[in-house]
Design an enzyme around this catalytic site. Structure first.
Site, PDB file in Angstrom:
ATOM      1  N   ASP A  13       0.843  -1.197   0.000  1.00 14.43           N
ATOM      2  CA  ASP A  13       0.000   0.000   0.000  1.00 14.43           C
ATOM      3  C   ASP A  13       0.880   1.250   0.000  1.00 14.43           C
ATOM      4  O   ASP A  13       1.999   1.231  -0.530  1.00 14.43           O
ATOM      5  CB  ASP A  13      -0.927  -0.031   1.224  1.00 14.43           C
ATOM      6  N   HIS A  46      -3.632   5.967   3.578  1.00 16.06           N
ATOM      7  CA  HIS A  46      -4.434   4.809   3.187  1.00 16.06           C
ATOM      8  C   HIS A  46      -3.875   3.510   3.773  1.00 16.06           C
ATOM      9  O   HIS A  46      -4.615   2.681   4.333  1.00 16.06           O
ATOM     10  CB  HIS A  46      -4.487   4.744   1.662  1.00 16.06           C
ATOM     11  N   ASN A 138     -14.375  -0.432  -6.442  1.00 13.93           N
ATOM     12  CA  ASN A 138     -15.508   0.433  -6.103  1.00 13.93           C
ATOM     13  C   ASN A 138     -16.222   0.927  -7.363  1.00 13.93           C
ATOM     14  O   ASN A 138     -16.613   2.088  -7.454  1.00 13.93           O
ATOM     15  CB  ASN A 138     -15.020   1.621  -5.270  1.00 13.93           C
ATOM     16  N   SER A 219     -11.365  -1.284  -0.199  1.00 11.38           N
ATOM     17  CA  SER A 219     -10.050  -1.193   0.456  1.00 11.38           C
ATOM     18  C   SER A 219     -10.164  -1.468   1.949  1.00 11.38           C
ATOM     19  O   SER A 219      -9.249  -2.001   2.577  1.00 11.38           O
ATOM     20  CB  SER A 219      -9.444   0.197   0.261  1.00 11.38           C
TER      21      SER A 219
END
Length: 496
Positions: A13, A46, A138, A219
């Site tokens: 990430d 994130h 998404n 996520s």
């Protein structure tokens, strides 16, 4: 209870705020593939959020992750704006294989197939034993009838995770399609954050001494599954990644159409059901393990009259067997009974005794000590040494000692320092020697490191934020000019 202790989860990430109060105790290391250094800190936020969902510590602060005692690794592939390259992802997967990562979380992706090289990287690392968990994407619609799962989640070697809300139904944006395998909470998930700013609302909030934020998306769903995988693996470390994946499928709570469907896959991941289905591992058979060592590998005839023996005695679970008296020990030298009186030292389970070698001729000898504990269970260990004339020139390098100390934190016990001393066969310190070690934790987690001995022949290895438990060090190689390593690691163990 089960907290996923020691299972290695790699968060691929934007990095991790490894100083966060909910993550600093489980953080185990990582790599920055954006800046190409060993400091995979998070600027974007994130990755810190994802990490908290999987592994936030069960402490007095903030939130609790699904597997709050995992071994958490940060593999930074996304930059400060949340963008990255597939080449960095490939490098991270290679690092994960080389460093024994068991589960990866991949909360990123793209709608178009990045190509055969990326696919091969996921397929090959899965074949090497890694379980890959990824956000499905998404890009869904309100009817849930489009095929919108992103890559890498769409690969067969990766578990694609869709999102659910607090009513266990799919939010309209959660991607759908045949690749969806599992679902997990992904709406308004509260987790750790790196600072007081976010590119997306709602903004972070500060409480319990650090930053946290609510986030929505697949996520946020994916790390729930990664954490449950760690719980399953912690119960039975002998499972492989295919076994764990199947357990997650078989125990999921069916949602939507009966059986597997394009919105929820096999259903909502269930930590309780997955752990119950795994069941406890059968206890190991009773055993006594004896690690026997001598204070030297080579003794000088006419000078050395005794060999100091050390026996580290543990049971089938690796716990020290303490309180034994001399009658529990029987020692032989090349098969013949000899008298050695062992007594316990200040370290539980560690016993020492002296072997008379004054009458031995030149040659190689094997000393073996058998130990019987109070249960009547026996085990033995052996050590080999030579007796000969005095050396005039050093030819061999050996480990003279391995010591442990802690430092840092409120009680000076946060970090673990391991000191390895290298000596030659004349007893002199060996400066400039390259020493490689594997430091193992009783959870099964291990760390590899290499260092160079200083003028005093010692190398200090430091493990930051060392978790509680017991550690052992195995020296895997020593390279010293003009000397050959004898290949021996003295018995050692340290618990914090």
């Amino acid at each position: 209870g089960n907290k996923g202790t020691g299972v290695k989860i790699g968060i691929i990430d934007s990095g991790i705020d490894y100083l966060h109060l909910d993550l600093d105790g489980v953080y185990a290391g990582g790599e920055d593939f954006v800046e190409n250094d060993g400091d995979p800190a998070d600027v974007y936020g994130h990755g810190t959020h994802v990490a908290g969902t999987a592994c936030a510590e069960d402490n007095v602060s903030g939130v609790v992750g699904v597997a709050p005692e995992c071994a958490l690794y940060s593999l930074r592939v996304l930059n400060d704006s949340g963008s990255g390259s597939w080449s960095n992802v490939i490098a991270a997967l290679e690092w994960a294989v080389d460093n024994g990562i068991q589960v990866t979380n991949n909360s990123y992706g793209a709608g178009s197939d990045p190509g055969s090289t990326v696919k091969a990287a996921f397929d090959n690392s899965a074949a090497a034993g890694i379980l890959h968990i990824a956000a499905a994407g998404n890009s869904g619609n309100s009817k849930g009838n489009n095929e919108s799962v992103i890559y890498p989640a769409k690969y067969e070697s990766v578990v694609a995770v869709a999102a659910t809300n607090k009513s266990d139904t799919r939010p309209s944006w959660s991607s759908t399609g045949p690749a969806v395998e599992l679902a997990a909470p992904g709406v308004s998930v509260l987790s750790s954050w790196n600072d007081g700013d976010s590119p997306h609302d709602p903004q972070p909030i500060f409480f319990d001494g650090d930053w946290y934020k609510e986030g929505s998306g697949t996520s946020m769903a994916s790390p729930h599954v990664a954490g449950v995988a760690a719980l399953v693996w912690a119960i039975n470390p002998d499972l492989n990644n295919t076994d764990v994946r199947q357990i997650l499928r078989d125990t999921a709570e069916d949602l939507g159409d009966p059986g597997k469907d394009n919105k929820y896959g096999w259903g909502l991941v269930s930590a309780v059901a997955a752990v119950a289905a795994t069941g406890p591992v059968a206890p190991p058979s009773p055993a006594v393990n004896v690690a026997l060592s001598a204070d030297k590998t080579d003794y000088v005839r006419g000078e050395d009259t005794t060999a100091a023996l050390t026996a580290v005695v543990t049971d089938e679970g690796g716990s020290a067997i303490s309180g034994l008296d001399a009658s529990a020990f029987t020692t032989t030298l090349d098969g013949a009974n000899v008298t050695v009186t062992f007594s316990e030292t200040a370290t539980q389970g560690t016993y020492t005794g002296s072997l008379d070698i004054s009458g031995l001729e030149d040659g190689t000898y094997t000393v073996e000590t058998a130990v019987t504990d109070i249960r009547g269970v026996s085990g033995s260990g052996s050590a080999t040494f030579t007796v000969g004339t005095a050396l005039t020139e050093a030819t061999t390098a050996s480990v003279g000692s391995i010591g442990y100390a802690t430092s840092g934190g409120k009680n000076s016990d946060r970090h673990l320092n391991v000191t390895v001393a290298v000596v030659d066969d004349l007893g002199n310190p060996v400066s400039g020697a390259s020493v490689s070690i594997t430091l193992s934790h009783d959870s099964g987690t291990s760390w590899n490191a290499t260092g160079t001995a200083g003028a005093d022949g010692t190398v200090i290895f430091s493990l930051k934020n060392a978790q509680a438990g017991c550690y052992e060090t195995a020296v895997t190689n020593i390279v010293a000019e003009g000397l050959t390593w004898d290949g021996v690691t003295p018995a050692n163990r340290f618990c914090k």
